[in-house]
Design a protein around this motif. Structure first.
Motif, short mmCIF file in Angstrom:
data_model
loop_
_atom_site.label_atom_id
_atom_site.label_comp_id
_atom_site.label_asym_id
_atom_site.label_seq_id
_atom_site.Cartn_x
_atom_site.Cartn_y
_atom_site.Cartn_z
N LEU B 344 0.89 -1.14 0.05
CA LEU B 344 -0.04 0.20 -0.02
C LEU B 344 0.96 1.23 -0.02
O LEU B 344 0.42 2.38 -0.28
N THR B 345 2.00 1.04 0.15
CA THR B 345 3.17 2.09 0.31
C THR B 345 3.35 2.46 -1.35
O THR B 345 3.40 1.53 -1.91
N ASP B 346 3.79 3.87 -1.33
CA ASP B 346 4.21 4.34 -2.48
C ASP B 346 5.46 3.70 -3.20
O ASP B 346 5.43 3.45 -4.47
N ASP B 347 6.37 3.50 -2.38
CA ASP B 347 7.64 3.14 -2.90
C ASP B 347 7.77 1.67 -3.68
O ASP B 347 8.71 1.24 -4.31
N ASP B 348 6.53 0.91 -3.38
CA ASP B 348 6.55 -0.39 -3.76
C ASP B 348 6.12 -0.68 -5.25
O ASP B 348 4.89 0.16 -5.48
N PRO B 349 6.47 -0.99 -6.22
CA PRO B 349 6.05 -0.99 -7.63
C PRO B 349 4.71 -1.78 -7.83
O PRO B 349 4.02 -1.80 -8.65
N ILE B 350 5.16 -3.15 -6.82
CA ILE B 350 3.35 -3.78 -6.73
C ILE B 350 2.33 -2.93 -5.94
O ILE B 350 2.66 -2.46 -4.76
N THR B 351 1.26 -2.82 -6.59
CA THR B 351 0.26 -2.13 -5.91
C THR B 351 -1.20 -2.48 -6.13
O THR B 351 -1.26 -3.61 -6.71
N VAL B 352 -1.93 -2.03 -5.62
CA VAL B 352 -3.44 -2.27 -5.78
C VAL B 352 -4.05 -1.25 -6.48
O VAL B 352 -3.82 -0.03 -6.36
N ASP B 353 -4.74 -1.51 -7.47
CA ASP B 353 -5.74 -0.43 -8.03
C ASP B 353 -7.17 -0.59 -8.40
O ASP B 353 -7.38 -1.93 -8.80
N ALA B 354 -7.74 0.21 -8.39
CA ALA B 354 -9.30 0.20 -8.86
C ALA B 354 -9.43 0.83 -10.16
O ALA B 354 -8.97 1.93 -10.38
N LYS B 426 -21.33 -2.14 -17.09
CA LYS B 426 -20.97 -0.78 -16.97
C LYS B 426 -20.90 -0.02 -15.50
O LYS B 426 -21.69 -0.50 -14.70
N ASN B 427 -19.76 0.59 -15.32
CA ASN B 427 -19.48 1.27 -13.89
C ASN B 427 -19.18 0.09 -12.88
O ASN B 427 -19.20 0.54 -11.46
N ASP B 428 -19.06 -1.06 -13.25
CA ASP B 428 -18.42 -1.97 -12.29
C ASP B 428 -17.12 -1.58 -12.14
O ASP B 428 -16.37 -0.80 -12.83
N VAL B 429 -16.25 -1.96 -10.94
CA VAL B 429 -14.91 -1.49 -10.52
C VAL B 429 -14.12 -2.78 -10.37
O VAL B 429 -14.58 -3.60 -9.74
N LEU B 430 -13.31 -3.12 -11.09
CA LEU B 430 -12.16 -4.19 -10.90
C LEU B 430 -10.92 -3.79 -10.25
O LEU B 430 -10.38 -2.63 -10.13
N ILE B 431 -10.83 -4.55 -8.93
CA ILE B 431 -9.68 -4.26 -8.16
C ILE B 431 -8.72 -5.20 -8.27
O ILE B 431 -8.84 -6.44 -8.27
#
Lengths: 241, 452
Positions: B344-354, B426-431
């Motif tokens: 969840l921190t920024d310096d990690d290139p692996i991340t979670v996105d919605a 439509k408008n579903d969110v993939l995480i």
């Protein structure tokens, strides 16, 4: 009535988790344990707070934490495995950490740091992990601004009491998947997501599942999985983990 | 020009990105970005003025000399300060007027006296009243050129008196100007801040520069957000200024202040004071002043979260409760939590996105199993849907022994690890979890753009 008699009379059961401080943070932790609340004992210095805590249905005791005998009486060094130092004063937390660490070298001690720089003192006193509420909340707010939907999702799933857990599964030698690569583990039968693996010999950082890596599973590796509690249990059993 | 942007960093970034997603590196794209950045710099008004100002150094074309004038345009940026300077002086017009009368009187007396004593003296340098007047002004101002000097003892006595008075006048004049500025300085600063916020809206207002506020401010600064601090404690404001933030001492509960801070065009307001009563009040007035603003409020006591939401906060956060919860969860799963929060921190290139499926994405109407997440090196965490109807349609579609986990959120339902036949609308969110490059590539391939 001595303190020892007092605790014994009130708590015939031996609690394995002790929370120092019955304030907001202490209560939040106690509530998180939910069904396992019998295993939790809240220590406070204030009789009024003790009553409030008991009204919420938790075990509580008032005691002088400065005395080692008292700490021993509630089981530190014996049956307690985790303590939370959640007093509002950093000095109190440092004192408890230091005393508890001296009594029990293997105890898991989690502390809250209230002022700048006290984190280092708590670590020096022997805390396993120091949590800075301001730092955590600051991160949370900035994430909320950047990716609100993601934060909301995590808050309602992994970070809440909802039945979706983040879990680490330690790899023991007798498991059936020993020596396999990460991408050979078949999770289709379980409603689980394998996030990655932590090999503490290399670093504390997560090796991400899809990064095309062929790390062979080794003893003392941790699998990091997300899923409902039952599926995690099932996976553990069937894999002999 | 090369100071403005680094060409090589653009190239390297594009190359890395291409390599990560197994695509051939195309220099054209990087080049385009570089040229665009340079052009962006060259078309700035200040850059054009600079160019015109240095053209005259090319000797053969003498006509270019006229562009020397352009150097003067660089002074334009000071016009505002000039206006403020005159403003300050007009504030003190009474004092200046009194001083002016006094000076005129002294000069008049000195001119008359010296004329009487000196005009008939031997070797005199004074022949007209104008010479006298000139001498008096030069002496009174303590400049004293010495081209005209009194020759008689009486004249010298007048000169000595004039010098003493002159020192007093100069001191008095300086002190008037200085005091005018010190009195006005906070107001000038305030005005500058207000002007800046008016010219660059979409800022964030942060009330309460305590420990949480400081932490959040640093994050916002790193994201290049413009932040305005308000706190009613001088020390905190001084600290904020020292760290390079726009800061103002004031009471955030006052509507006037919020309006001066251009809240109507602000992007968000963060109520992070240590007092829940203030936080609720600020939340309420901000919501009234700007119905569209994003409000994030801190609940010092967890039970006030609901009150803040009711007052109009988009998000209410209880730091102590959050910290407690995290401590409890950490206790059970230290390794997993350490790893997860690393993501969840920024310096990690692996991340979670919605990623929201906007209109135009080719994923709408597909089933989640049809998307090849593996090829993109991504893991689908789940899908958030606005309505529950997905679940109803699921029951008829699928009978699996895998139990489907669905979680209720404030305005959405979250479906963890959906089955492969899960329909995407439509408008579903993939995480998803994944490397930031993979996520960028995935967005590009499927027409999922941010903020559309």
């Amino acid at each position: 009535m001595t303190i020892e008699a007092n605790t014994k009379a009130e708590h015939s059961q031996k609690q394995s988790i002790v929370i120092f401080g019955g304030g907001q943070q202490g209560m939040a932790i106690a509530k998180w344990f939910g069904e396992r609340s019998d295993e939790v004992l809240i220590v406070t210095t204030n009789p009024i707070e003790k009553n409030e805590v008991e009204q919420e249905g938790f075990n509580a005791t008032v005691m002088e934490y400065c005395l080692d005998e008292n700490l021993q009486a509630i089981g530190i060094g014996q049956w307690v495995n985790t303590i939370f130092c959640m007093f509002s004063e950093d000095a109190q937390n440092v004192f408890v950490t230091l005393s508890a660490r001296a009594l029990a070298p293997n105890l898991r001690i989690l502390c809250i740091a209230d002022t700048n720089g006290s984190g280092q003192k708590l670590m020096a006193a022997g805390a396993t992990k120091v949590i800075d509420p301001y730092e955590i909340t600051g991160n949370r707010i900035s994430e909320l601004i950047r990716r609100p939907l993601m934060v909301e999702t995590l808050e309602h799933t992994i970070l809440s009491k909802a039945n979706l857990d983040l879990s680490e599964i330690k790899f023991e030698s007798e498991s059936s998947i020993r020596g396999k690569c990460l991408n050979e583990i078949n999770l289709d039968r379980y409603n689980l997501i394998l996030l990655g693996i932590v090999d503490q010999e290399m670093s504390e950082k997560l090796m991400f599942n899809t990064a095309g890596l062929d790390h062979q599973l080794d003893v003392n590796d941790y699998l990091v999985v997300i899923g409902p509690f039952e599926d995690i249990q099932l996976f553990r059993e069937e894999m002999n983990l | 020009m090369w100071v403005y942007s680094d060409m090589h960093s653009s190239v390297i970034e594009h190359f890395e990105q291409a390599e990560f997603v197994d695509q051939p590196f195309r220099p054209g794209k990087a080049l385009k970005e570089i040229v665009f950045k340079k052009w962006e710099y060259m078309t700035q008004p200040m850059a054009i003025i600079h160019l015109l100002a240095i053209l005259p150094t090319y000797r053969p074309i003498r006509l270019f000399r006229i562009f020397l004038i352009f150097r003067l345009f660089k002074l334009l940026r000071y016009t505002n300060s000039l206006k403020q300077f005159t403003n300050v002086l007009t504030e003190k017009r009474f004092e200046l007027f009194t001083l002016g009368i006094f000076i005129s009187f002294v000069i008049f007396a000195a001119t008359a006296a010296i004329y009487i004593f000196e005009v008939d003296a031997k070797k005199t340098q004074i022949h007209t009243l104008y010479d006298d007047f000139y001498w008096s002004v030069v002496t009174l101002s303590t400049v004293g050129y010495g081209d005209i000097t009194p020759q008689t003892s009486q004249g010298r006595a007048v000169a000595m008196m004039l010098i003493v008075v002159g020192i007093g006048v100069i001191a008095f004049f300086t002190s008037i100007i200085v005091s005018a500025f010190t009195e006005k300085l906070p107001e000038i600063n305030k005005q500058r801040v207000f002007n800046e916020l008016e010219h660059h809206p979409q800022h964030s207002i942060l009330c309460g520069y305590g420990r949480l506020g400081q932490n959040v401010a640093e994050h916002l600064k790193n994201d290049n957000e413009r932040v305005m601090m308000i706190d009613n404690n001088d020390d905190q404001i001084a600290l904020a200024k020292q760290r390079g933030f726009l800061a103002l001492r004031g009471d955030a509960e006052s509507n006037e202040l919020l309006e001066s801070l251009n809240i109507k065009q602000a992007k968000r307001i963060l109520c992070l004071t240590d007092n829940d009563v203030s936080n609720v009040y600020i939340t309420l007035s901000s919501r009234q002043l700007n119905p569209d603003i994003e409000i994030i409020a801190k609940a010092n006591s967890a039970q006030n979260k609901i009150k803040l939401t009711r007052a109009g906060a988009n998000h209410a956060i209880a730091p102590y409760e959050t910290a407690g919860l995290i401590a409890a969860q950490y206790a059970g799963q230290p390794v997993a939590f350490e790893a997860f929060f690393g993501l969840l921190t920024d310096d990690d290139p692996i991340t979670v996105d919605a990623m929201r499926l906007h209109e135009g994405s080719d994923l709408i109407g597909q089933q989640s199993g049809a998307i090849d997440f593996d090829a993109h090196k991504l893991i689908l965490f789940g899908v958030a849907t606005e309505t529950e109807h997905n679940i109803d349609s699921l029951d008829s579609l699928h009978n699996s022994d895998i139990s489907q986990a669905s979680y209720q959120m404030e305005k959405a339902h979250f479906h963890f690890n959906p089955v492969s036949s899960f329909p995407l609308l439509k408008n579903d969110v993939l995480i998803v979890f994944g490397h930031k490059y993979s996520i960028a590539k995935f967005r590009e391939n499927h027409g999922l753009f941010k903020n559309r």
